[in-house]
Design an enzyme around this catalytic site. Sequence first.
Site, PDB file in Angstrom:
ATOM      1  CD  GLU B  60      -1.603  -2.194   1.548  1.00 28.93           C
ATOM      2  OE1 GLU B  60      -0.330  -2.592   1.871  1.00 28.93           O
ATOM      3  OE2 GLU B  60      -2.156  -3.525   1.158  1.00 28.93           O
ATOM      4  CG  HIS B 129     -11.588  -7.164   5.622  1.00 27.08           C
ATOM      5  ND1 HIS B 129     -10.589  -7.725   6.345  1.00 27.08           N
ATOM      6  CD2 HIS B 129     -11.517  -7.615   4.338  1.00 27.08           C
ATOM      7  CE1 HIS B 129      -9.812  -8.537   5.684  1.00 27.08           C
ATOM      8  NE2 HIS B 129     -10.235  -8.389   4.376  1.00 27.08           N
TER       9      HIS B 129
HETATM   10  C1  TPP Z   1      -1.975  -4.984   4.228  1.00 31.47           C
HETATM   11  C2  TPP Z   1      -2.779  -5.855   3.635  1.00 31.47           C
HETATM   12  N1  TPP Z   1      -3.255  -5.381   2.209  1.00 31.47           N
HETATM   13  C3  TPP Z   1      -4.165  -6.020   1.414  1.00 31.47           C
HETATM   14  C4  TPP Z   1      -4.977  -7.155   1.878  1.00 31.47           C
HETATM   15  C5  TPP Z   1      -6.209  -7.896   1.138  1.00 31.47           C
HETATM   16  N2  TPP Z   1      -5.446  -9.248   0.934  1.00 31.47           N
HETATM   17  C6  TPP Z   1      -5.701 -10.319   1.795  1.00 31.47           C
HETATM   18  S1  TPP Z   1      -4.979 -11.482   1.169  1.00 31.47           S
HETATM   19  C7  TPP Z   1      -4.253 -10.896  -0.059  1.00 31.47           C
HETATM   20  C8  TPP Z   1      -3.157 -11.432  -0.678  1.00 31.47           C
HETATM   21  C9  TPP Z   1      -1.946 -12.222  -0.162  1.00 31.47           C
HETATM   22  O1  TPP Z   1      -1.210 -12.879  -0.957  1.00 31.47           O
HETATM   23  P1  TPP Z   1      -0.166 -13.687  -0.293  1.00 31.47           P
HETATM   24  O2  TPP Z   1       0.930 -12.858   0.593  1.00 31.47           O
HETATM   25  O3  TPP Z   1       0.626 -14.478  -1.511  1.00 31.47           O
HETATM   26  O4  TPP Z   1      -0.753 -14.882   0.484  1.00 31.47           O
HETATM   27  P2  TPP Z   1      -1.517 -15.902  -0.016  1.00 31.47           P
HETATM   28  O5  TPP Z   1      -3.101 -15.462   0.231  1.00 31.47           O
HETATM   29  O6  TPP Z   1      -1.386 -16.232  -1.461  1.00 31.47           O
HETATM   30  O7  TPP Z   1      -1.489 -16.987   0.912  1.00 31.47           O
HETATM   31  C10 TPP Z   1      -4.463  -9.454  -0.236  1.00 31.47           C
HETATM   32  C11 TPP Z   1      -4.110  -8.620  -1.030  1.00 31.47           C
HETATM   33  C12 TPP Z   1      -4.717  -7.290   3.292  1.00 31.47           C
HETATM   34  N3  TPP Z   1      -5.123  -8.546   3.963  1.00 31.47           N
HETATM   35  N4  TPP Z   1      -3.710  -6.901   4.209  1.00 31.47           N
END
Ligand code: TPP
Lengths: 375, 322
Positions: B60, B129
Amino acid sequence: MPVKTVYETSIEHVSILDEHGKFDAKLGEGLIPDEDVVKLYEHMSVCRHYDEVAFKLQRSGRMGTYPQNMGQEAASLGAAYALQKDDWFVTCYRENAGLFWHGLPMEHVLLHWMGDERGNEIPEGCYCTPLAIPIGTQMLHAAGLAWAAKYNGENRIACTFFGDGATSEGDFHEAANFAANLDLPVVFVCQNNSWAISVPTKIQCSAPTVAQRGIAYGMPCVQVDGNDLFAMVKVIRDAAVRARDEKRPTFIEAVTYRLGDHTTADDARRYRDADEVEMWKKRDPLIRLRLFLDERKLWTTKKEEALQASAKEIVSAVVKRAEEIAEPTTNDIFDHTFAEIPPNLRVQRSTLRTHSLGQDPSPLRDTQAASAPTR
Amino acid sequence: MANLTLVQAINLALTQEMEDDERVILLGEDVGKNGGVFRATEGLHKRFGPGRVVDTPLAESGIIGTAIGLAMGGLRPVPEIQFEGFLGPAYDQICTHAARFRTRTRGALTVPLTIRVPVGGGIHAPELHSDSPESIYAHTPGLKVVMPASPYDAKGLLVSAIRDPDPVIFFEPKRIYRAFREEVPEDEYTVPIGSARVVAEGSDITMISWGASVIQCMNAVEAASASIELIDLRTIYPIDTPTIVESVKKTGRVVIVHEAPRTCGLGAELATQIMEHCFLHLEAPIQRVTGFDTVMPYYKLELEYLPDAQRIGEAVEQVAAY
Ligand SMILES: Cc1ncc(C[n+]2csc(CCOP(=O)(O)OP(=O)(O)O)c2C)c(N)n1
Ligand SMILES: [Mg+2]
């Protein structure tokens, strides 16, 4: 010579039990006693069933959004098995299998996704942090926990999990830098599951491996088949020894795959090919573990039937415990904000179930009416 | 005219602004192929291509920091932060930089940037959220803060925000993304930033709210016996003080409703402004119906936390009876 190479490196990939069940005896023999392999297989199967049930709970309106763990169980379970019970387990939300092995009661994770903070009430003696919703933040806490352990002269280390997407957040880089430069006993485990919701790993990392990110911070790094329980146990053990004995961090990239949607709120068909998913289904950590057990004559169809039956029983008892917990009261909103509740907050709490419904009635003349309970 | 939901109205505003102005580009997590987790950018990746609808790394601070650079470099970036709870990592870039560039360069470098952020509770979502951080940003000089409560206003305000020469945080109340539809003109129109909307006229009590709470207020207004003038603030900063003052001079009684925690919520500022401008017209102490000074609870208790028609009605009765 005006130009010379000052640093060269390479990244190792560790694999012991491959997707066809081929076992590298040189690396793997004696790594996990047979009876433990059986237990780990059983645990992984129960966790898989748990995941399926959790998915259905969401679909039938009995639970909120849930991120399926399906296909990624070996990474956290291998780590939990290789760690000591009082090592810190600092996770994201795709580490159910490891968390449960490490001692977190299974209903806690359901409660969390059922919108109940009591799911985060970690029992005494269970060294884990709550599921991390804000991506990429918990690795710094792991570094701090490891630092505290070192400061206190404890033997404890911290092992932290995060996704490929999380390695884009600034906090990840700060955690790696702190851990390496302050000699902290941390094991960083990136579960690279190819996706961060709809965004492929190449948008997060242009280097050929995520593992090599560790090099930039001066820490040993390795890539491992994250769907291979044996390989996970090996690399975590090596890293844990380094952390415990040398107070040095390690960065591990566990290559795995998210077989399900990102969460139940997501529809992965919008952005990824079915072929890719099919290919990875064959690399499922459970399938190859079963092949291993069959090969060693450690398993039978009958045992499998019994296991499936007991998984059902275990999980339905867990669901029952989660669903039958008493409704939280409105006091729960207030009571854990501070060690001692400040007066203004006490007013909000105490008026919530009165006529004024939590609005401070003091500016009004008729405070009498404000204290008459209506519900 | 089309009958649109709030999220569709946002999609339409983005589409039209991108059609009209090549400087407008979208960036954020999952805004591209996936069309955003709420589908606000649905179809835009296909229509305008990956160069103008950009899936960024998951960062972000990176999204807002580069958007500031894009804006200073002559573009009109519209970054999306996926949920208000993830503004945290971007806070530094928003408050330390976006808000200050114009001032510190005496206008030499400016940041025409619109940060779209779904906001607020009530959708059974996980932790972080469901928060309502609008007053944090209203309290930061140099930022404009907007929160529409209807599809019509969403389109008109988003167009204004994108065309605004300064940074705007455009909060989208996710609870009403799809709650109802409204006629939204295809033709170009704007809703000016800084102007509130009188949703319902009334003579006994002035009720002020914004975002999804406006809908709760409408329910309370319907249920009340008093004649209530409901004002949807629409812009959190700069506040439309004249509209409020005019109403309060007429009614003399005020109820302010917001989801955000009570202490230092925008209600505190509104009450003070009313006191400053309408002191001699007030017939009763101003009442606030707000979230509590607590962490937003997980969803099992979120409806206990969020102001609803019952709580608002209670305040209305007390203010009326004073
Ligand atoms: C700081 C933050 N930004 C955005 C989100 C929204 N979000 C939740 S999971 C996710 C993707 C996460 O990807 P990754 O780190 O690869 O983990 P995975 O879900 O694939 O295990 C996002 C963008 C969040 N939870 N926290
Ligand atoms: Mg991922």
